[in-house]
Design an enzyme around this catalytic site. Structure first.
Site, PDB file in Angstrom:
ATOM      1  N   HIS A   1      -7.409   0.016  -4.381  1.00  0.00           N
ATOM      2  CA  HIS A   1      -6.310  -0.910  -4.653  1.00  0.00           C
ATOM      3  C   HIS A   1      -6.686  -1.849  -5.798  1.00  0.00           C
ATOM      4  O   HIS A   1      -7.720  -2.497  -5.781  1.00  0.00           O
ATOM      5  CB  HIS A   1      -5.885  -1.671  -3.401  1.00  0.00           C
ATOM      6  CG  HIS A   1      -5.462  -0.758  -2.294  1.00  0.00           C
ATOM      7  ND1 HIS A   1      -5.291  -1.181  -0.986  1.00  0.00           N
ATOM      8  CD2 HIS A   1      -5.177   0.579  -2.290  1.00  0.00           C
ATOM      9  CE1 HIS A   1      -4.919  -0.161  -0.228  1.00  0.00           C
ATOM     10  NE2 HIS A   1      -4.850   0.930  -1.002  1.00  0.00           N
TER      11      HIS A   1
ATOM     12  N   CYS B   1      -0.784  -7.903  -1.156  1.00  0.00           N
ATOM     13  CA  CYS B   1      -0.868  -6.749  -0.252  1.00  0.00           C
ATOM     14  C   CYS B   1       0.143  -6.826   0.888  1.00  0.00           C
ATOM     15  O   CYS B   1       0.734  -5.822   1.276  1.00  0.00           O
ATOM     16  CB  CYS B   1      -2.263  -6.646   0.343  1.00  0.00           C
ATOM     17  SG  CYS B   1      -3.583  -6.362  -0.841  1.00  0.00           S
TER      18      CYS B   1
ATOM     19  N   ASP C   1       0.809  -1.214   0.000  1.00  0.00           N
ATOM     20  CA  ASP C   1       0.000   0.000   0.000  1.00  0.00           C
ATOM     21  C   ASP C   1       0.844   1.266   0.000  1.00  0.00           C
ATOM     22  O   ASP C   1       0.438   2.285  -0.556  1.00  0.00           O
ATOM     23  CB  ASP C   1      -0.923   0.035   1.217  1.00  0.00           C
ATOM     24  CG  ASP C   1      -1.974  -1.059   1.197  1.00  0.00           C
ATOM     25  OD1 ASP C   1      -2.009  -1.831   0.220  1.00  0.00           O
ATOM     26  OD2 ASP C   1      -2.740  -1.153   2.175  1.00  0.00           O
TER      27      ASP C   1
ATOM     28  N   ASP D   1      -2.383   5.720  -2.932  1.00  0.00           N
ATOM     29  CA  ASP D   1      -1.803   4.530  -2.320  1.00  0.00           C
ATOM     30  C   ASP D   1      -1.042   3.795  -3.414  1.00  0.00           C
ATOM     31  O   ASP D   1      -1.518   3.688  -4.560  1.00  0.00           O
ATOM     32  CB  ASP D   1      -2.882   3.611  -1.749  1.00  0.00           C
ATOM     33  CG  ASP D   1      -3.435   4.097  -0.421  1.00  0.00           C
ATOM     34  OD1 ASP D   1      -3.148   5.242  -0.033  1.00  0.00           O
ATOM     35  OD2 ASP D   1      -4.197   3.332   0.219  1.00  0.00           O
TER      36      ASP D   1
ATOM     37  N   ASP E   1      -5.107  -4.604  -7.070  1.00  0.00           N
ATOM     38  CA  ASP E   1      -4.590  -5.961  -7.196  1.00  0.00           C
ATOM     39  C   ASP E   1      -5.541  -7.081  -6.769  1.00  0.00           C
ATOM     40  O   ASP E   1      -5.159  -8.263  -6.810  1.00  0.00           O
ATOM     41  CB  ASP E   1      -3.253  -6.108  -6.471  1.00  0.00           C
ATOM     42  CG  ASP E   1      -3.266  -5.554  -5.056  1.00  0.00           C
ATOM     43  OD1 ASP E   1      -4.322  -5.056  -4.614  1.00  0.00           O
ATOM     44  OD2 ASP E   1      -2.213  -5.602  -4.396  1.00  0.00           O
TER      45      ASP E   1
END
Length: 422
Positions: A302, A406, A169, A253, A304
Site C-alpha cells: 500500500h 486507509c 484497500d 490491492d 499511501d
C-alpha cells in the site's frame, strides 16, 4: 518527458521486471518484456501524453460517484467498520507482510477475533471520526457488518475472513467508475461482500462498476518458500524484485494506487503484481496514464503511507522509504515534503502496519486535512503549509492496519479531470 523517465530512470521497477523475466519460463519472459514495452510506449505516445479533457466520457448528471484525485473538496465518503474484525490465518502471504515480533500473535489468534477491548475502542474511535466528517459537511456511508469468523473453502484454498475496515484497500474510484480490486490475501477473498449494497446503489445512480479479474489464489500465486528472516532479508528481496506474490495471475490491492487526475501512480508490492498493474493500465487507457514508481522499502504494501499526494503538485514522501524517481517529480515543479518522524509509542500494537500511518491522512480539500490528534509534529507541518488540521484520535483503529486514508474511500469530490504533470 517526465512520464517516460518515471518508467526508465533510476527505478527498481525496471530491475524487478528484468529479474522476473529472467527467472520465469521462456514464454512468460516474452510477456513481461512486452508488458513493460507497451507500458512505456503508451506513456510516451503522443495521444496519451496530449489527451485533452474531451476524451473522457462525461459523468452522468445525477451520478453520485465522481472523484479524480486525493484533494478536491470531499462530499461523500465510505468509512470502514471494525465490527467483527478477525485476525487472518498465518499463511505465507500474511507472514511476508507482517513484522516478526507479531508472528506469534498471528499463530495464536489467526481465525479468531482481535482482542475485544482493543476492538471496542477502535469501533468507538471510528464512530467519532464519522461524526466529525458529518460535522464538516461530508456524507458518510458504511459497509455492512459481516461475521468474518466464518470459514470458507474454494477449490484452491480455505480460510476465514478478516474485516470490512479498509475500503481504500478494495475500492478505487476513478472518475465515475468504482473498481473492485481482486485482492491478494486469502483472508480478504470475500471482503467485497461488505460493500456490495453500497456499490449497487451507486451503480443505480449512474456510476460505472467494474470488478477486476478475481484470482484463484491457488498456491502458484505465492512463493511458498519466500525467505524472510530479518529486515535485511526484506531489503535484499525487494531490491531484487522478489515478492511473495508471483505472476501466476493478476492481483492487486486498490491501496497500491494513488490518483492525481489523469496520472495514477502505483507500486509493485507484496500484494500487487505486474499482471495486476498491466490489467489496470489497459483498462484505464487512454484517458488515464498509469506510472510504476518504486521505493527503498523492505516490505512494500500500500502506497499511501509512503507516497501520499495531498494537493496539485504537492506530495508527502516518506523519508524512511525514499522514492527512486523523486527528482523527476521535483523537476516537474512538484513540492516534495518529508513528514516528521511519527510520535506513536513503541509499545502500542501495530499488528498490520508501521508507525508511518501518521502521514496516512485524508484531505477534505486543499486547505483541510484529517490528522491524528496525537501526532502534534505533523499537525505543525500542515499548519506551516496553511492547511487547517481536523484532529481525530484513532490510535486503536491504527492497530488494525490503517490511518484515515486507509479507513476511507472517497466517493465524490467536487472537481474536474485535469493533468498535473504536463
Amino acid at each position: 518527458m517526465l512520464r517516460v523517465r518515471c518508467l526508465r530512470g533510476g527505478s527498481r521497477g525496471a530491475e524487478a521486471a528484468h529479474y522476473i523475466g529472467s527467472r520465469l519460463r521462456g514464454a512468460f519472459t516474452g510477456w513481461v518484456q512486452r508488458t513493460f514495452q507497451s507500458t512505456q510506449a503508451a506513456a510516451a505516445s503522443q495521444n496519451a501524453c496530449a489527451a485533452d479533457d474531451k476524451a473522457a466520457s462525461p459523468v452522468p448528471k445525477d451520478c453520485l460517484v465522481c472523484s479524480y484525485n486525493e484533494w478536491d473538496p470531499l462530499e461523500e465518503v465510505i468509512v470502514g467498520r471494525a465490527e467483527n474484525a478477525c485476525v487472518p490465518p498465518f499463511s505465507v502471504e500474511v507472514k511476508a507482510n507482517t513484522y516478526e515480533k507479531y508472528w506469534g500473535f498471528y499463530q495464536k489468534f489467526g481465525g479468531q477475533g482481535f482482542p475485544k477491548d482493543h476492538l471496542k475502542k477502535a469501533i468507538a474511535e471510528i464512530e467519532e471520526m464519522c461524526n466529525i466528517l458529518k460535522g464538516e459537511g461530508v456524507i458518510v456511508k458504511r459497509p455492512d457488518p459481516i461475521d468474518w469468523s466464518v470459514k470458507y473453502k474454494t477449490p484452491d484454498f480455505e480460510s476465514t475472513g478478516m474485516y470490512g475496515a479498509m475500503p481504500r484497500d478494495i475500492l478505487l474510484v476513478v472518475g465515475n467508475e468504482i473498481i473492485e480490486a481482486p485482492m491478494a490475501w486469502r483472508a480478504r477473498f470475500f471482503e467485497y461482500r461488505a460493500y456490495r449494497r453500497l456499490i449497487k446503489d451507486y451503480f443505480n445512480s449512474g456510476a460505472k462498476w467494474t470488478t477486476a479479474p478475481k484470482p484463484t489464489m491457488a498456491d502458484e500465486l505465492y512463493d511458498q518458500n519466500y525467505p524472510i528472516h530479518s529486515v535485511e532479508d526484506r531489503h535484499k528481496l525487494a531490491a531484487q524484485g522478489k515478492f511473495v506474490t508471483t505472476e501466476f495471475e493478476p492481483c492487486f490491492d486498490a491501496a497500491d494506487f494513488i490518483r492525481a487526475g489523469r496520472d495514477i501512480f502505483v507500486q509493485r508490492s507484496q500484494v500487487t503484481n505486474y499482471m495486476g498493474i498491466e490489467w489496470m493500465r489497459r483498462h484505464l487507457a487512454p484517458d488515464y496514464r498509469v506510472h510504476i514508481i518504486s521505493f527503498k522499502d523492505p516490505n512494500p504494501m500500500h502506497i499511501d503511507a509512503t507516497f501520499n499526494i495531498i494537493g496539485p503538485g504537492l506530495v508527502l514522501s516518506n523519508p524512511d522509504r525514499p522514492c527512486h524517481q523523486i527528482e523527476l517529480f521535483k523537476k516537474a515543479g512538484w513540492t516534495v515534503i518529508q513528514p516528521p518522524v511519527p510520535l506513536i509509542p513503541d509499545d502500542h500494537p501495530l499488528w498490520m502496519s508501521s508507525k508511518w500511518l501518521s502521514m496516512n491522512v485524508l484531505m477534505l480539500d486543499e486547505k483541510r486535512v484529517m490528522v491524528d490528534a496525537n501526532e502534534t509534529s505533523i499537525q505543525k507541518m500542515f499548519e506551516k503549509l496553511g492547511i487547517a488540521t481536523i484532529k481525530v484520535n484513532i490510535r486503536h483503529a491504527n492497530s488494525l492496519g490503517g490511518g484515515f486514508h486507509c479507513w476511507t474511500c472517497d466517493i465524490r469530490r467536487r472537481g474536474t479531470l485535469q493533468s498535473y504533470l504536463d
